[in-house]
Design an enzyme around this catalytic site. Structure first.
Site, PDB file in Angstrom:
ATOM      1  N   TRP A 455       1.027  -0.973  -0.237  1.00 21.96           N
ATOM      2  CA  TRP A 455       0.051  -0.285   0.081  1.00 21.96           C
ATOM      3  C   TRP A 455       0.801   1.436   0.331  1.00 21.96           C
ATOM      4  O   TRP A 455       0.436   2.262  -0.009  1.00 21.96           O
ATOM      5  CB  TRP A 455      -0.635   0.204   0.756  1.00 21.96           C
ATOM      6  N   ASP A 456       1.763   1.058  -0.094  1.00 17.78           N
ATOM      7  CA  ASP A 456       2.669   2.078  -0.024  1.00 17.78           C
ATOM      8  C   ASP A 456       3.256   2.811   0.815  1.00 17.78           C
ATOM      9  O   ASP A 456       2.929   4.093   1.852  1.00 17.78           O
ATOM     10  CB  ASP A 456       2.770   3.208  -1.067  1.00 17.78           C
ATOM     11  N   MET A 457       2.722   2.160   2.577  1.00 20.67           N
ATOM     12  CA  MET A 457       3.219   3.031   3.292  1.00 20.67           C
ATOM     13  C   MET A 457       4.729   2.807   4.401  1.00 20.67           C
ATOM     14  O   MET A 457       4.815   1.992   5.529  1.00 20.67           O
ATOM     15  CB  MET A 457       2.420   1.555   5.036  1.00 20.67           C
TER      16      MET A 457
END
Length: 773
Positions: A455-457
């Protein structure tokens, strides 16, 4: 006019009713079908001049009111789109009746009008009552300062100075200055304004050309950098320019980001008046680290090659714009330690995320930590390369010299939304806080904050070092804010949690070739939002709200960490982050975190790739989000309504305080207006998104300028009340700073240059505020 209104109601009935049928087919609310029938029946009866139109519409008004209260309670901004259009049309209908009542059926029209009028009055009364309420507010008070000493990184910095990005190498965003207080902050006035002359050119610059710089003030000079890596020194009292150095990085749309978050100051062992005994380090967009004399801005030719270290050395898959450092390095124990950013989601063959340490005087490489090959920390030989696509540290590092540890907030390995080909090392270090030995680069400990991140966290902000009280003892701690909304409080010696961390079951169902982690961590201190429901969908009117409800039902969503999908997935919080690189402010004396959490949902849709060269989601090189070499490209966008408003209801941004003792939120208030986000400059305080962090002072005042309306604001640390605000000439999406000038006054400095990806107004302003002389 009656005929026109009848046609409008019939058309509205068709649109709302048709959308309602669609929503029911997806498993959603029946209200819109019933409301559509109410509009249509009213329109038809009005066309026939039948007074039953008034009774039907009154039923629609009253039914909508009860339905809205059932779904969202007394939340004004959630109620408004549910009833606004209905009330407006009801008032028009009532106005037509008053103006032209047919005499032959005067009694029926009169009673119908009275019935409709009563329902409208009741609805408006509820709306007014809701408008005066304080939904989403948490009231409380931060306790008075306790007895605790500042950690060494804070105590060693002169209190009147701001010596590093987060004031110190520990990054707390805390100043011990106390001249500005809740009692006098309202008297702040503009002391000086400086214009850098560096403004984004949309023809040749990337979209994300942004002013994210936090200046530093050391030894009587204020230092800052611009998006195109011009280093500038100013007089802190007058704002006059002392020197300027242009790194001549040029313009390139091959770079994903064009920004400079700050400069690093340090001293080397030399006589006080020697050239370059006091230095400024400037990282650049063309992969250089330049050392400048802090007094004159001239290049320190003894550092690296003619004053610069080449950060592209030993880098695999390097091309112009593919690797650079947007964040200032840290300096400790004779070493300069720096990470870097790679272009996200272009391909599976991107440069390495290596972290390197250089000798502060010569620029010679001392060690390198490559998360793709963590065991080999000795410098690579010429011709050898680091591991491509390894997780990187694009944000600010922190250092504890006493413990001899550098703390790195680690990002994800590209591509962000597909992880089927990641290595064991990638899985270990992605989206973590990684502690490295300052002297050798060897791993001390790793605390992963997202497992198998899809999630591109990335861990987005500087780890913040603070000492906290535990069971009568003072414990060295690390505070880490995250995009997903959790704030971790860890023992910085070991990485073990000081506030509980639990593993929670996560949604499953990754695309073919990938997998999802069965659980994800969650901290006891958390600003993570509640999962979205259909009733949380929002819009300016019931029509775009209906659209958002339909999209909510169509897209994949099972709460936080729902995996990306070919169908399309709601990611909430989105990769914009509850917190981003601005992080939070930590008051080490009052033992609280001051935060500006943001809530925006995004949509991620994976597009199967037929080959490694076709462009699916971009129009030019390098091909952001194409993920060349992976099975899927990624289409990412905010979860907007058709008219460009967030699909989830406000507030979208807060200012808040949480206790380091137990992680509980002490107070929370909406932060920011829609003045600069709506077609009309309406100062409605809805709570708007922000990027850029807060600072906090010993005077009991916190400052923040990052909201998407153009204001800098001061808040009471005790209660969260807004004490002062001033209008900025451009977007203020940077973290402010404060210092004491040679004239004895405490200054607040705000950089207002705008932010490309948020669409705020660009500028080049550096603004200093102070109390009247």
């Amino acid at each position: 006019m009656t005929t026109v209104l009848a046609i409008v109601l019939l058309l509205l009935g068709f649109l709302v009713g048709g959308g309602g049928i669609w929503l029911i087919a997806l498993g959603g609310s029946w209200y819109y079908l019933l409301a559509g029938a109410g509009f249509a029946f009213t329109g038809f009866a009005l066309w026939l001049r039948n007074p039953v139109a008034l009774y039907v519409y009154a039923a629609l008004v009253l039914g909508s009111l009860f339905w809205a209260l059932y779904e969202v309670g007394m939340d004004w901004w959630a109620l408004a789109p549910r009833g606004g259009l209905i009330v407006v049309l009801g008032i028009i209908l009532l106005g037509l009746l008053i103006g032209r009542r047919p005499r032959s059926v005067a009694g029926a029209w009169r009673w119908g009008g009275a019935t409709l009028g009563a329902t409208l009055v009741a609805t408006i009364a509820v709306a007014v009552f809701a408008m005066l309420g304080e939904s989403h507010t948490i009231k409380g008070q931060v306790a008075e300062a306790g007895e605790i000493s500042l950690p060494p990184s804070e105590a060693s910095a002169p209190p009147e100075q701001w010596v590093a990005y987060g004031r110190t190498s520990g990054g707390s965003h805390y100043s011990p200055l106390a001249a500005i207080t809740p009692a006098n902050v309202g008297q702040l006035e503009e002391a000086w304004v400086y214009r850098t002359g560096d403004v984004r050119d949309p023809e040749v610059d990337p979209e994300e050309t942004t002013y994210e710089v936090t200046p530093t003030m050391v030894d009587g000079l204020l230092y800052l950098c611009t998006p195109h890596h011009i280093a500038i020194a100013l007089d802190p009292v007058s704002g006059e320019e002392r020197w300027r150095y242009d790194a001549t990085v040029g313009h390139s749309q091959m770079r994903q980001h064009q920004t400079c978050r700050g400069l690093t100051h340090y001293r080397v062992e030399a006589s006080a008046d020697a050239v370059c005994s006091s230095r400024i380090l400037l990282p650049t967009a063309d992969a250089r680290l330049i050392a400048l004399d802090a007094k004159t801005g001239s290049e320190c030719v003894g550092f690296g090659q003619d004053g610069a270290v080449d950060l592209s050395a030993n880098m695999p898959h390097f091309y112009a714009g593919s690797y650079y450092s947007t964040s200032p390095p840290v300096v400790a124990d004779g070493l300069v330690v720096i990470g870097g950013a790679v272009n996200d989601n272009v391909s599976t063959t991107e440069p390495s995320g290596v972290i390197r340490a250089y000798d502060t005087e010569t620029g010679e490489l001392v060690w390198n930590f490559d998360s793709g090959n963590p065991e080999q920390t000795e410098p690579l030989a010429q011709g050898e390369t680091y591991v491509g696509n390894s997780p990187n540290a694009w944000s600010m590092l922190s250092v504890d010299e006493e413990l001899g540890i550098v703390y790195a907030p680690m990002g994800n390995a590209p591509p962000d939304q597909y992880g089927g080909d990641r290595t064991e090392e990638t899985e270990r270090f992605s989206s973590s806080v990684t502690a490295l030995d300052l002297g050798t680069g060897e791993v001390r400990w790793v605390r992963q904050l997202v497992h198998h991140d899809l999630w591109d966290m990335d861990t987005p902000s500087q780890p913040q070092l603070v000492d906290i009280r535990r069971d009568g003892e003072v414990v060295p701690a690390l505070v880490q804010a995250t995009k997903q909304g959790d704030i971790y409080v860890l023992d910085r010696r070991s990485g073990e949690p000081l506030l509980p961390v639990t593993e929670e079951r996560a949604p499953q169902g990754a695309v073919e070739g990938d997998f999802t982690a069965p659980t994800q961590p969650r901290s006891a201190m958390s600003f993570a939002p509640e999962p979205l429901r259909e009733s949380d969908m929002w819009g300016a009117t019931m029509l775009d709200q209906l659209y958002c409800r339909i999209r909510y039902r169509e897209l994949n969503y099972e709460g936080r960490y729902t995996p990306p999908s070919v169908n399309g997935t709601i990611v909430y919080p989105g990769n914009f982050g509850t917190f981003n690189w601005g992080g939070v402010a930590v008051d080490p004396v009052r033992q609280v975190v001051i935060a500006n959490p943001v809530y925006l949902a995004f949509i991620v849709k994976l597009i199967p790739r037929a080959d490694d060269t076709t462009s699916y989601v971009s129009e030019q090189k390098p091909g952001f989000n194409e993920n060349y070499g992976a099975p899927y490209a990624a289409e990412m966008r905010p979860f907007w309504s058709p008219i460009g408003l967030p699909c989830q209801r406000p507030p979208w941004g807060y200012v808040a305080a949480a206790s380091l003792e137990d992680g509980n939120v002490v107070w929370q208030h909406r932060n920011g207006t829609v003045r600069d986000l709506s077609p009309l400059p309406l100062p409605f305080e809805m709570g708007v998104p922000a990027i850029g962090g807060p600072i906090v002072t010993a005077g009991g005042v916190a400052f923040h300028s990052g909201t998407l309306d153009y204001y800098v604001r001061a808040f009471d640390v005790t209660t969260g009340a807004t004490l002062w605000q001033d209008r900025l000439p451009a977007g203020g999406q940077a973290t402010p700073m404060t210092y004491e000038g040679a004239d004895g006054r405490q200054y607040l400095v705000v950089v207002a240059g705008g932010h490309g990806s948020t669409g705020t107004k660009p500028g080049d302003h550096v603004i200093a505020y102070a109390l009247p002389e």
